[in-house]
Design a protein around this motif. Sequence first.
Motif, mmCIF file in Angstrom:
data_model
loop_
_atom_site.group_PDB
_atom_site.id
_atom_site.type_symbol
_atom_site.label_atom_id
_atom_site.label_comp_id
_atom_site.label_asym_id
_atom_site.label_seq_id
_atom_site.Cartn_x
_atom_site.Cartn_y
_atom_site.Cartn_z
ATOM 1 N N TRP A 1 6.836 -39.092 18.599
ATOM 2 C CA TRP A 1 6.374 -38.829 17.839
ATOM 3 C C TRP A 1 7.315 -38.955 16.275
ATOM 4 C CZ3 TRP A 1 4.524 -32.905 19.217
ATOM 5 C CH2 TRP A 1 2.504 -33.505 19.599
ATOM 6 N N ASP B 1 1.896 -41.288 24.178
ATOM 7 C CA ASP B 1 1.015 -41.209 23.272
ATOM 8 C C ASP B 1 2.164 -41.185 21.763
ATOM 9 O OD1 ASP B 1 -0.311 -39.545 21.289
ATOM 10 O OD2 ASP B 1 0.660 -37.825 22.371
ATOM 11 N N ARG C 1 2.434 -41.600 17.744
ATOM 12 C CA ARG C 1 2.212 -40.725 16.144
ATOM 13 C C ARG C 1 2.616 -40.757 15.380
ATOM 14 N NH1 ARG C 1 -0.743 -34.523 17.983
ATOM 15 N NH2 ARG C 1 -1.384 -34.471 20.243
ATOM 16 N N LYS D 1 -1.314 -43.430 16.983
ATOM 17 C CA LYS D 1 -2.127 -42.643 16.178
ATOM 18 C C LYS D 1 -0.841 -42.413 14.638
ATOM 19 C CE LYS D 1 -4.243 -40.066 20.127
ATOM 20 N NZ LYS D 1 -3.096 -40.712 21.313
ATOM 21 N N HIS E 1 -1.069 -40.790 11.013
ATOM 22 C CA HIS E 1 -1.266 -39.822 10.272
ATOM 23 C C HIS E 1 -1.161 -40.361 8.704
ATOM 24 C CE1 HIS E 1 -2.986 -37.033 13.492
ATOM 25 N NE2 HIS E 1 -1.936 -38.293 14.478
ATOM 26 N N PRO F 1 -6.573 -37.845 10.245
ATOM 27 C CA PRO F 1 -6.029 -39.278 10.691
ATOM 28 C C PRO F 1 -6.525 -40.623 9.637
ATOM 29 C CG PRO F 1 -7.886 -37.666 11.361
ATOM 30 C CD PRO F 1 -6.541 -37.384 10.106
#
Length: 419
Positions: A271, A296, A298, A327, A329, A392
């Motif tokens: 992250w 994951d 982000r 991902k 954002h 997102p």
Amino acid sequence: MRQTPLISARMLAHVRRGVLAFFGVPLLVAIALTLVDSYRRRNKKPKPFPVTAPTTVEVGRGTVTTYTFGQDLYDDMLAAIRGAKKQILFETYIWKNDSVGEEFKLALTEAAERGVDVHIIYDAFANLVVSPRFKRFSPRLKVLRFPVYNAGLRFYDLRRYGRDHRKILVVDDSVAFVGGYNIGTPYATEWRDTHCRITGPGVWDLKRAFADFWNLHRRKRFRASERPLLLETASQWEPAIRVHRNVPRLWMFPIRAMYIEAITRATDRIWMTHAYFIPDEDFVDAVNDAARRGVDVRLLVPRKSNHIVADWISRGYYGQMLEAGVKIHWFSDAMVHAKTATIDGNWSTVGTANIDRLSMTGNYEINVEVIDPAMARKMESIFETDLTNSEPVTKSDWDRRNIYRRFTELVLAPLRHVL
């Protein structure tokens, strides 16, 4: 044979025109975007955003406190300065001549007047628009103004062109602050940034970082006979905290390597929060490879930063990153200026370095690497709070962006290799 010089001259002319077109058109577009954005921002009121209260966790033989709201940070920094007994080391990139800037200047001056040894470093280029009156200091303060032009006659030496982008405060060998916050009223309430306060053996590493910069550049400001700052440091080490410094003068750029190593070792989650995300191809590959192996990944960036050109250049990487499973954002309604990451619930970093070429291979930067689960949990909590104020970016939405946006990304693409 007599026509060869003419042919060569024509070829050189075509090459020059090609180079000018390759870089000139993007620069013109960048200038136009900046002017339009500046006009749109006039009289625009800042909006509130969610913040996380300062929280302290134990790390090794000391503590780390995280800040996500400027006023909280400034209150603790000023309290440390006002309580100083022996020494203050203060370094910043931007130091505005507003109420907050004046408050810091007064506190530092009062500390020097009561006998505290105060050293100050600030970057002259970042403060070109600051009033000359503000930059006149009491003779009791030792002030190193990092010059706008630092190469002298060695204009060919690329090691001498980096800016001092660091933000450090060390007080009495007992407490140190480092992170993304500059000094100024807008940053107190309008910008979302991240800073940390460190106690314990980790303070010595930040003191050494300040002293090494001071000693490397002091000769142009102070008499050569003056004693260098900090010849000795404590022998203690804090294995859970490491301080990484980019030093262009010595051709040292460990922060990029720190990031890539951590990303390539990730097995569960990555992250990251960054104000400006303009990585090189190898960095993008490392991030995409992590996403493809199931991590994951982000990335939180401002929807609209204070540098609109950086936003457009950054978006040139979105397609391949979204395709790989990253991902993305967009932080809404406020400028997120943080430079942080946390990985696998154990590794975190807070500092001054953006993910762009200026920070990774150009400027003087400093990042703290913390390997500790409690710190990682705190950074994850901050990230999750920030996500509540974000939007997102989906692959389908990105693929449907209009021709104007695609054209702008294409035109600005050459600037990725510069910024």
